[in-house]
Design an enzyme around this catalytic site. Structure first.
Site, PDB file in Angstrom:
ATOM      1  CB  SER A  61      -0.798   0.085   1.155  1.00 33.18           C
ATOM      2  OG  SER A  61      -0.111  -0.132   2.522  1.00 33.18           O
ATOM      3  CD  GLN A  77       3.241   1.036   4.056  1.00 34.25           C
ATOM      4  OE1 GLN A  77       3.902   0.648   4.899  1.00 34.25           O
ATOM      5  NE2 GLN A  77       2.477  -0.138   3.408  1.00 34.25           N
ATOM      6  CG  HIS A  93       5.498   3.230   9.023  1.00 35.11           C
ATOM      7  ND1 HIS A  93       4.315   2.200   9.104  1.00 35.11           N
ATOM      8  CD2 HIS A  93       6.345   3.010   8.313  1.00 35.11           C
ATOM      9  CE1 HIS A  93       4.655   1.454   8.292  1.00 35.11           C
ATOM     10  NE2 HIS A  93       5.857   1.732   7.523  1.00 35.11           N
ATOM     11  CE  LYS A 101       5.945  -1.253  10.595  1.00 36.37           C
ATOM     12  NZ  LYS A 101       4.674  -1.756   9.953  1.00 36.37           N
ATOM     13  CD  GLU A 155       8.842   0.431   7.290  1.00 35.74           C
ATOM     14  OE1 GLU A 155       8.210  -0.138   8.131  1.00 35.74           O
ATOM     15  OE2 GLU A 155       8.373   0.720   6.267  1.00 35.74           O
ATOM     16  CG  HIS A 166       7.105   3.878   2.726  1.00 38.31           C
ATOM     17  ND1 HIS A 166       6.855   4.859   3.874  1.00 38.31           N
ATOM     18  CD2 HIS A 166       7.156   2.326   3.141  1.00 38.31           C
ATOM     19  CE1 HIS A 166       6.596   3.838   4.971  1.00 38.31           C
ATOM     20  NE2 HIS A 166       6.390   2.600   4.213  1.00 38.31           N
ATOM     21  NE  ARG A 177      -1.655  -1.303   5.362  1.00 35.81           N
ATOM     22  CZ  ARG A 177      -2.007  -1.571   6.476  1.00 35.81           C
ATOM     23  NH1 ARG A 177      -2.789  -1.215   7.401  1.00 35.81           N
ATOM     24  NH2 ARG A 177      -1.045  -2.740   7.233  1.00 35.81           N
ATOM     25  CE  LYS A 198      -3.181  -6.029   4.961  1.00 34.65           C
ATOM     26  NZ  LYS A 198      -1.823  -6.039   5.749  1.00 34.65           N
TER      27      LYS A 198
END
Length: 482
Positions: A128, A130, A132, A155, A157, A295, A314, A320
Site C-alpha cells: 500500500s 503508506q 508510519h 515505526k 524502518e 512510501h 494507508r 485493507k
C-alpha cells in the site's frame, strides 16, 4: 516432540532449572511466516527459501505466498525458541523472565521490551501507499482507533535490498512533479488547474512549496471516485495504445502505471507514481523511512528492521483499511531527489568485515558482516544490547560460552544473542574444499546493532536482530547502545 505452527519447526520441550535457563543466553529461533497475498509464492520467495534452509523438513506450498519472516518478540509474531533446555516457549516469554538479556541501557530505556522487529520481505505485488506515525500521532490514533492502530509506538524502518528491490519513497523534486502535470493530462485533471498553478508559482520557496504540494496531493487523493476511475481508464487506454504502436511511454511512467493498474485496477494509488520517487535498490543498498515519509514497496526481496510496532496509515493500493485524511495531514511534503533517499552504510573502523547502517533513531541499528573466504573463523563481538542474527547464505558452526553447545548455521538460521555475549563462527574443512560457488558470506544483525560486509565466507545480517549466511549475514540491535 511438537511440530510448531511458526515455521514448521520441530522442538522438544523439557523442564530445566531457572539457573540453567539463565546460563543459556545464545539460542536459535524458529520465526513466524506471514502469508500476505502480496508475497512471492512458493520457492520464488526468499522468505520460503530461508525457511526451508533453516528447516529442511518445512513444507513449502508451491502456490502459497510467503511474504514476511518476522524475527523478534512482537505479539503478532513471537519467535519460538529452539533449545530444549529452555522451558519458555517464545522469545517474548523468555525476555519477560530474563530482561537483563537486553542489556541495562536497553532494559531501562525500553521498559524491558525488545525495541525492534527484524524481517525478511519477498514482494511480488505492490504494498500500500503508506506512512508510519511518530510517537505522538501513534498514541492518539491508538487511543481513538485501536482496531486499526494496535499500539502506541512509532515505526521508523529500514529496508536493505537482498535482490534488486523496487519501491516508492518520498516526494519527487518539483521539476519532475510539474513535468508530469504537463505531460499527463489525466493526472492534472485530478489535481485541478488551480492547485497545479499554485504549485508552479511556489517553486523556489520551500515553505510555499510544501503547502502547495500538500494541497495538490490531498486534492488528488480526495477526488470523486467516478472522476479518478474515468481518468485512470483513459490513461491506461492511452498508454496501452502508445505501447502497442511502439512509442516511448517513459514520459508518462507507462510501464509502472500499467503494472500497478493490473494489480489494483481502479485504485487511486496508481496516480501516486507521479508524486513519489521510484527507487531501485541494488543488493546491499538501503533506504530509511522515518515518521511521516510516504512510501510503498513494489517488488523484490529485502531485509527490514523497524521499531516494534504494527502502526501503518494507508491510502491506496490495498484492500485493507484506508485513512486518507490522516495520511494527507501527516505527510512530510519535502521534495527531494531519489539519491537523497538512499541510506549509506559505513565500514566499521575496528572490523573491516562489518558495515553499519545506523539510522537517526534509538530503536535499532543494522550491521552487515561479510567474512573473507580466507578466514578460518570469525567472532561476532559482544555488544551491550541484545541482537538477532540471520544467516542468508553459507554454512558454519557457532560456538559461545552462553550457548553451552555448538549450533550449526545454514541459510535461514536465526540466533538470539543476549547482551555482552560473543559468538565464534567456524567453517568445517570440507566446506572450504568442496564448495564450488563463490566463497562469500554475509551476516545481518538487527536491534541495537547490525552488520554488513563485502563478499566473504559466511554472510550475516545482525539486527541485534541478526541474519547470517555463508555469503551474507545481518545483525540488528538497539542503536541507543552502540
Amino acid at each position: 516432540m511438537a511440530r510448531d505452527w511458526l515455521a514448521g519447526c520441530d522442538v522438544t520441550y523439557v523442564t530445566v532449572s531457572v539457573a540453567d535457563m539463565a546460563e543459556v543466553k545464545v539460542f536459535p529461533l524458529c520465526c513466524v511466516v506471514q502469508n500476505y497475498a502480496w508475497g512471492k509464492v512458493g520457492l520464488d520467495s526468499e522468505v520460503a527459501r530461508l525457511v526451508l534452509g533453516g528447516d529442511p523438513q518445512a513444507l513449502i506450498e508451491e502456490a502459497r505466498p510467503y511474504a514476511e519472516l518476522w524475527m523478534g518478540a512482537h505479539p503478532k509474531g513471537d519467535a519460538l525458541i529452539k533449545d530444549n533446555r529452555i522451558s519458555q516457549r517464545t522469545l517474548g516469554q523468555w525476555i519477560a523472565d530474563f530482561p537483563g538479556c537486553l542489556g541495562s541501557k536497553v532494559k531501562d530505556t525500553f521498559h524491558g521490551q525488545l525495541p525492534f522487529l527484524f524481517k525478511v520481505l519477498s514482494v511480488k505485488t505492490a504494498l500500500s501507499i503508506q506512512a508510519h506515525p511518530n510517537r505522538e500521532l501513534a498514541a492518539r490514533l491508538h487511543a481513538q482507533f485501536p482496531e486499526h492502530y494496535p499500539d502506541n509506538n512509532h515505526k521508523p524502518e529500514m529496508a536493505i535490498a537482498l535482490t534488486q528491490f523496487e519501491g516508492l519513497c518520498g516526494f519527487r523534486p518539483m521539476d519532475e512533479i510539474l513535468g508530469f502535470l504537463k505531460k499527463v493530462p489525466e493526472f492534472r485533471a485530478l489535481v485541478g488547474n488551480e492547485a497545479a498553478e499554485e504549485l508552479q508559482s511556489a517553486d523556489g520557496d520551500p515553505g510555499r512549496t510544501s503547502l502547495a504540494l500538500k494541497k495538490c496531493f490531498t486534492r488528488m487523493m480526495n477526488c470523486e471516485k467516478k472522476l479518478f476511475v474515468d481518468q485512470l481508464n483513459m490513461l491506461v487506454k492511452r498508454i496501452s495504445e502508445e505501447e502497442a504502436a511502439g512509442k516511448d511511454t517513459s514520459g508518462s511512467n507507462g510501464e509502472l502505471l500499467l503494472r500497478l493498474h493490473s494489480q489494483y485496477p481502479g485504485d487511486i494509488g496508481c496516480f501516486s507514481i507521479y508524486f513519489l520517487n521510484r527507487i531501485l535498490l541494488q543488493p546491499g543498498e538501503a533506504m530509511f523511512l522515518g515518521a511521516n515519509e510516504p512510501h510503498a514497496y513494489l517488488s523484490g526481496d529485502c531485509v527490514e528492521c523497524m521499531a516494534c510496532s504494527d502502526n501503518t496509515v494507508r491510502a491506496g493500493l490495498t484492500p485493507k483499511y484506508i485513512d486518507v485524511d490522516t495520511l494527507c495531514e501527516m505527510l512530510n511534503y519535502s521534495p527531494a531527489p531519489v539519491s537523497a533517499k538512499l541510506f549509506p552504510c559505513v565500514r566499521d573502523n575496528a572490523d573491516p568485515c562489518v558495515y553499519l547502517y545506523d539510522p537517526p533513531v534509538p530503536d535499532f541499528t543494522v550491521m552487515r558482516v561479510q567474512i573473507p573466504a580466507s578466514a578460518r573463523q570469525y567472532t561476532v563481538s559482544a555488544l551491550d544490547s541484545a541482537g538477532i542474527l540471520l544467516v542468508i547464505d553459507g554454512e558454519a558452526v557457532a560456538t559461545s560460552a552462553a550457548a553451552l553447545s555448538d549450533i550449526t548455521l545454514t541459510p535461514g538460521s536465526v540466533l538470539f544473542i543476549s547482551a555482552n555475549e560473543s559468538v565464534s563462527l567456524q567453517w568445517p574443512l570440507q566446506i572450504r574444499t568442496c564448495k564450488t560457488r563463490r566463497l562469500t558470506s554475509n551476516v545481518l544483525i538487527s536491534g541495537i546493532l547490525s552488520i554488513l560486509s563485502e563478499p566473504c565466507y559466511p554472510e550475516v545480517f545482525w539486527d541485534q536482530s541478526m541474519r547470517w549466511t555463508n555469503e551474507w549475514c545481518f545483525l540488528s540491535c538497539n542503536g541507543a547502545c552502540v
